[in-house]
Design a protein around this motif. Structure first.
Motif, PDB file in Angstrom:
ATOM      1  N   ASP A 125      -6.313  22.322  -2.502  1.00 29.95           N
ATOM      2  CA  ASP A 125      -5.682  21.557  -3.580  1.00 29.95           C
ATOM      3  C   ASP A 125      -4.616  20.647  -3.012  1.00 29.95           C
ATOM      4  OD1 ASP A 125      -7.167  22.805  -5.571  1.00 29.95           O
ATOM      5  OD2 ASP A 125      -5.699  24.413  -5.831  1.00 29.95           O
ATOM      6  N   LEU A 126      -4.320  19.596  -3.747  1.00 30.22           N
ATOM      7  CA  LEU A 126      -3.226  18.710  -3.358  1.00 30.22           C
ATOM      8  C   LEU A 126      -1.899  19.450  -3.448  1.00 30.22           C
ATOM      9  CD1 LEU A 126      -4.169  15.375  -5.145  1.00 30.22           C
ATOM     10  CD2 LEU A 126      -4.097  15.789  -2.700  1.00 30.22           C
ATOM     11  N   PRO A 127      -0.939  19.065  -2.612  1.00 27.77           N
ATOM     12  CA  PRO A 127       0.379  19.682  -2.716  1.00 27.77           C
ATOM     13  C   PRO A 127       1.007  19.396  -4.083  1.00 27.77           C
ATOM     14  CG  PRO A 127       0.182  18.362  -0.718  1.00 27.77           C
ATOM     15  CD  PRO A 127      -1.031  18.096  -1.543  1.00 27.77           C
ATOM     16  N   ASP A 128       1.875  20.292  -4.506  1.00 27.85           N
ATOM     17  CA  ASP A 128       2.573  20.102  -5.786  1.00 27.85           C
ATOM     18  C   ASP A 128       3.561  18.950  -5.728  1.00 27.85           C
ATOM     19  OD1 ASP A 128       1.218  22.176  -7.018  1.00 27.85           O
ATOM     20  OD2 ASP A 128       2.687  23.666  -6.367  1.00 27.85           O
ATOM     21  N   ASP A 129       3.999  18.623  -4.541  1.00 27.04           N
ATOM     22  CA  ASP A 129       4.989  17.570  -4.332  1.00 27.04           C
ATOM     23  C   ASP A 129       4.348  16.199  -4.546  1.00 27.04           C
ATOM     24  OD1 ASP A 129       6.997  15.870  -3.491  1.00 27.04           O
ATOM     25  OD2 ASP A 129       7.060  16.624  -1.449  1.00 27.04           O
ATOM     26  N   ASP A 130       4.856  15.410  -5.495  1.00 31.31           N
ATOM     27  CA  ASP A 130       4.313  14.080  -5.775  1.00 31.31           C
ATOM     28  C   ASP A 130       4.607  13.073  -4.672  1.00 31.31           C
ATOM     29  OD1 ASP A 130       3.138  14.844  -8.137  1.00 31.31           O
ATOM     30  OD2 ASP A 130       4.813  14.197  -9.382  1.00 31.31           O
ATOM     31  N   GLU A 131       5.444  13.425  -3.731  1.00 30.77           N
ATOM     32  CA  GLU A 131       5.776  12.512  -2.629  1.00 30.77           C
ATOM     33  C   GLU A 131       4.754  12.563  -1.509  1.00 30.77           C
ATOM     34  OE1 GLU A 131       8.219  10.106  -2.005  1.00 30.77           O
ATOM     35  OE2 GLU A 131       8.243  10.299  -4.185  1.00 30.77           O
ATOM     36  N   TRP A 132       3.756  13.423  -1.630  1.00 25.17           N
ATOM     37  CA  TRP A 132       2.774  13.567  -0.566  1.00 25.17           C
ATOM     38  C   TRP A 132       2.070  12.244  -0.260  1.00 25.17           C
ATOM     39  CZ3 TRP A 132      -2.600  13.053  -0.405  1.00 25.17           C
ATOM     40  CH2 TRP A 132      -3.203  13.507   0.757  1.00 25.17           C
ATOM     41  N   THR A 133       1.569  11.576  -1.283  1.00 24.12           N
ATOM     42  CA  THR A 133       0.843  10.324  -1.065  1.00 24.12           C
ATOM     43  C   THR A 133       1.734   9.226  -0.498  1.00 24.12           C
ATOM     44  OG1 THR A 133      -0.737  10.871  -2.798  1.00 24.12           O
ATOM     45  CG2 THR A 133      -0.620   8.570  -2.144  1.00 24.12           C
ATOM     46  N   PRO A 134       2.895   8.938  -1.086  1.00 21.31           N
ATOM     47  CA  PRO A 134       3.754   7.903  -0.494  1.00 21.31           C
ATOM     48  C   PRO A 134       4.151   8.215   0.948  1.00 21.31           C
ATOM     49  CG  PRO A 134       4.489   8.407  -2.723  1.00 21.31           C
ATOM     50  CD  PRO A 134       3.434   9.413  -2.366  1.00 21.31           C
ATOM     51  N   ASN A 135       4.356   9.480   1.248  1.00 23.44           N
ATOM     52  CA  ASN A 135       4.691   9.847   2.631  1.00 23.44           C
ATOM     53  C   ASN A 135       3.540   9.527   3.575  1.00 23.44           C
ATOM     54  OD1 ASN A 135       7.261  10.771   2.036  1.00 23.44           O
ATOM     55  ND2 ASN A 135       6.600  12.886   1.755  1.00 23.44           N
ATOM     56  N   GLN A 136       2.326   9.831   3.158  1.00 18.38           N
ATOM     57  CA  GLN A 136       1.167   9.539   3.997  1.00 18.38           C
ATOM     58  C   GLN A 136       0.983   8.035   4.187  1.00 18.38           C
ATOM     59  OE1 GLN A 136      -0.708  11.859   5.723  1.00 18.38           O
ATOM     60  NE2 GLN A 136       0.986  13.111   4.995  1.00 18.38           N
ATOM     61  N   LEU A 137       1.215   7.259   3.136  1.00 18.19           N
ATOM     62  CA  LEU A 137       1.110   5.803   3.251  1.00 18.19           C
ATOM     63  C   LEU A 137       2.146   5.249   4.225  1.00 18.19           C
ATOM     64  CD1 LEU A 137       0.463   4.870  -0.477  1.00 18.19           C
ATOM     65  CD2 LEU A 137      -1.172   4.713   1.416  1.00 18.19           C
ATOM     66  N   ARG A 138       3.352   5.808   4.198  1.00 18.42           N
ATOM     67  CA  ARG A 138       4.386   5.366   5.141  1.00 18.42           C
ATOM     68  C   ARG A 138       4.003   5.705   6.578  1.00 18.42           C
ATOM     69  NH1 ARG A 138       7.722   6.514   0.705  1.00 18.42           N
ATOM     70  NH2 ARG A 138       8.022   8.697   1.240  1.00 18.42           N
ATOM     71  N   ILE A 139       3.389   6.857   6.775  1.00 17.67           N
ATOM     72  CA  ILE A 139       2.952   7.253   8.114  1.00 17.67           C
ATOM     73  C   ILE A 139       1.869   6.296   8.614  1.00 17.67           C
ATOM     74  CG2 ILE A 139       1.710   9.046   9.389  1.00 17.67           C
ATOM     75  CD1 ILE A 139       3.247  11.099   7.599  1.00 17.67           C
ATOM     76  N   ILE A 140       0.915   5.978   7.764  1.00 18.27           N
ATOM     77  CA  ILE A 140      -0.148   5.038   8.145  1.00 18.27           C
ATOM     78  C   ILE A 140       0.454   3.676   8.473  1.00 18.27           C
ATOM     79  CG2 ILE A 140      -2.163   3.757   7.296  1.00 18.27           C
ATOM     80  CD1 ILE A 140      -2.806   6.339   5.620  1.00 18.27           C
ATOM     81  N   GLY A 141       1.362   3.206   7.634  1.00 21.37           N
ATOM     82  CA  GLY A 141       2.018   1.914   7.888  1.00 21.37           C
ATOM     83  C   GLY A 141       2.767   1.909   9.202  1.00 21.37           C
TER      84      GLY A 141
END
Length: 77
Positions: A3-19
């Motif tokens: 399942d996805l993490p409960d933390d809604d910041e997971w996606t923005p964090n991953q996008l920042r890492i990719i960037g």
């Protein structure tokens, strides 16, 4: 399956890492953002947005990876 993490910041964090990976690879190669957006035939602002970790289309990431001669998998690992 997980399942996805409960933390809604997971996606923005991953996008920042990719960037950050895109920016690091571009700089490692000594390329400017202008060179990348022109070679990838995308808008200048799009490259800026990708490197800033904003939402990006898969097609955009594929174009940038192609120009940087790097596997898209290496950018999203």
């Amino acid at each position: 399956m997980r399942d996805l993490p409960d933390d809604d910041e997971w996606t923005p964090n991953q996008l920042r890492i990719i960037g950050a990976r895109v920016r690091a690879e571009r700089r490692r190669q000594g390329l400017t953002q202008d060179q990348v957006w022109q070679a990838a035939r995308i808008d200048r602002r799009t490259v800026q947005n990708v490197e800033a970790g904003r939402e990006m289309k898969l097609g955009t990431l594929l174009r940038i990876a192609w120009v940087l001669e790097i596997s898209p998998a290496d950018l999203v690992r």
